[in-house]
Design an enzyme around this catalytic site. Structure first.
Site, mmCIF file in Angstrom:
data_model
loop_
_atom_site.group_PDB
_atom_site.id
_atom_site.type_symbol
_atom_site.label_atom_id
_atom_site.label_comp_id
_atom_site.label_asym_id
_atom_site.label_seq_id
_atom_site.Cartn_x
_atom_site.Cartn_y
_atom_site.Cartn_z
ATOM 1 C CG HIS A 153 11.467 0.220 15.063
ATOM 2 N ND1 HIS A 153 12.578 1.028 15.111
ATOM 3 C CD2 HIS A 153 10.570 0.766 15.930
ATOM 4 C CE1 HIS A 153 12.378 2.004 15.985
ATOM 5 N NE2 HIS A 153 11.158 1.877 16.481
ATOM 6 C CB SER A 274 10.546 -18.333 -11.829
ATOM 7 O OG SER A 274 11.739 -19.077 -12.004
ATOM 8 C CE LYS A 280 10.214 -16.729 -6.913
ATOM 9 N NZ LYS A 280 11.623 -16.381 -6.806
ATOM 10 C CD GLU A 287 10.861 -7.809 -7.795
ATOM 11 O OE1 GLU A 287 12.016 -8.159 -7.570
ATOM 12 O OE2 GLU A 287 10.044 -8.529 -8.415
#
Ligand code: ARG
Length: 458
Positions: A153, A274, A280, A287
């Site tokens: 979980h 970024s 970043k 992704e």
């Protein structure tokens, strides 16, 4: 081509909707190889003369050389790759080119070409999976004893070893590889000679063409051979399953690379910055592996839906079999390459992982197991006692093994100092030594087997 039957040529819309050359030109190598095998067989069987067979074969080589150099021209009037090749052949060698299409049809031609293309895609998937698997085994070997929290979980459950976690994916990719291999074996029969749908009256030698094109046997039913695309669906389904596995691993990498986790630093070469936030480093490749899985599954769905209502034998709907397969294969090849790189070149922050395992009360089960084993407490009762210990540790903001013996004995007098040996994360993973468990010894054994399987020590 339709000169005898139609007074006018097809309208512009018809030309456009009918043309598959913009995408099926990707089949040119397979198309020319299959034509060469076919015409050699026609010559050997005396269906065309030896001279004509040779002229056609040499002409096909010239067409191939042109395409290799200049690419395949796109003329919608020629519809598809098969007509494009034949038309160019006729320009190069004259009317004798017309003998090439004896005893075949575009229906068995496209079924053969496409099978060969899909077979290559399966071989590429096998290769790409091999790279990912080798990277996983390599990293798992380095981290057979590195401790991290195992989750259920997505809540800290029990400590596991990072090597064990990585080898879980090895198992998944191993099965994916089997799926591609099984699909490849199943599809490796040659449709050529099935002709339009019913076979041919010419004395062709189907064994010869099958062998020449690397197939195990000729297909056994001409209707099936020209009208099923289950081999392409097998590829897409295996690709989907593989993409699902890649996507889950990619998702973990995205999660692990986030600051609150901090388990992993992805390679710079597979990350981006970024444009506005200088601090970043985004896990874009991971992704996109996750995102591309959706597209690959979409390709599988597209072809399933195309095929589900078609009566035997060939229908033009089946021309739409190629774009989803080409798209999925391009995406899968890229995802496998990206994942191999991410696994090979990521830096694991094993200290952080260990800390997370320690702070999550991951060894609570070990305390309960200890009570069962050493104090003969029924497991349900031990579970309850352990819950109280976790509650106390939590209220003090410390790990379980930071509670004093007094504190533990106040919860249950049957606890003694030996319990501390069971409460460390090292003891916890070492204890899980059942076959296939997370204990470092087990992981090392699985890694050794995997290295052998992958030929890594040869
Ligand atoms: N371009 C066609 C396809 O990919 C080739 C087969 C055409 N056959 C036919 N009978 N029109 O499906």
């Amino acid at each position: 081509m339709w000169g005898g039957r139609f007074a006018e040529g097809p309208s512009a819309i018809m030309r456009e909707i009918n043309a598959s050359i913009p995408f099926d030109k990707a089949l040119w190598r397979q198309d020319i190889a299959a034509s060469k095998a076919h015409v050699a067989m026609l010559g050997a069987q005396g269906i065309v003369s030896a001279d004509d067979s040779k002229t056609i074969s040499e002409g096909l080589d010239k067409v191939a050389a042109e395409y290799e150099r200049d690419g395949v021209p796109e003329d919608w009037d020629l519809e598809d790759i098969h007509m494009t090749v034949e038309a160019r052949l006729a320009e190069l060698i004259g009317p004798v080119a017309g003998r090439l299409h004896t005893a075949r049809s575009r229906n068995d031609q496209v079924a053969t070409d496409f099978r060969m293309w899909v077979r290559d895609a399966m071989d590429r998937a096998d290769y790409g999976l091999g790279l990912v698997m080798v990277s996983l085994v390599e990293r798992a070997g380095e981290h057979s004893g590195s401790i991290m929290p195992g989750f259920t979980h997505l809540q800290t459950a029990q400590p596991v070893t990072l090597g064990h976690h990585l080898m879980a994916y090895f198992e998944m990719f191993h099965r994916d590889r089997d799926r591609f291999a099984a699909a490849r074996d199943r599809m490796n029969l040659c449709p050529l000679g099935s002709a339009a749908l019913a076979g041919t009256g010419f004395p062709i030698d189907r064994d010869a063409t099958a062998k020449e094109l690397g197939f195990a046997f000729p297909t056994r039913n001409s209707l099936d051979a020209v009208s099923d695309r289950d081999f392409a669906l097998d590829y897409l389904q295996a690709a989907s399953q593989c993409a699902i596995h890649l996507s889950r691993l990619a998702e973990e990498m995205v999660l692990w690379a986030s600051q609150p986790f901090g388990f992993i630093r992805l390679p710079d070469a597979l990350s981006t910055g970024s444009s506005i936030m200088p601090q970043k480093k985004n896990p874009d490749a991971a992704e996109l592996v996750r995102g591309h899985a959706g597209r690959i599954i979409g390709c599988a769905t597209a072809l399933q839906v195309t095929m589900k209502g078609l009566p035997l034998a060939y229908s033009k709907d089946m021309q739409d079999d190629k774009p989803p397969v080409f798209e999925a294969a391009g995406l899968l090849d890229l995802c496998l390459a990206a994942m191999a790189g991410m696994v090979a070149d990521s830096a694991f922050n094993t200290e952080r992982m260990r800390e997370a395992a320690e702070l999550g009360y991951a060894t609570a089960t070990d305390l309960a197991d200890w009570l069962v084993r050493e104090a003969d407490v029924p497991f349900r009762e031990a579970h309850h006692v352990t819950g109280a210990a976790v509650k106390l540790a939590e209220s003090k903001g410390v790990a379980l093994d930071a509670l004093s013996l007094d504190e533990l004995r106040k919860i249950d007098g049957r606890i003694d100092e030996r319990v501390y040996d069971a409460l460390s994360v090292e003891a916890s993973v070492a204890a899980r030594s059942s076959f296939g468990g997370t204990a470092p010894d087990q992981v090392r054994a699985r890694v050794a087997e995997a290295r052998k399987l992958m030929g890594m020590d040869d």
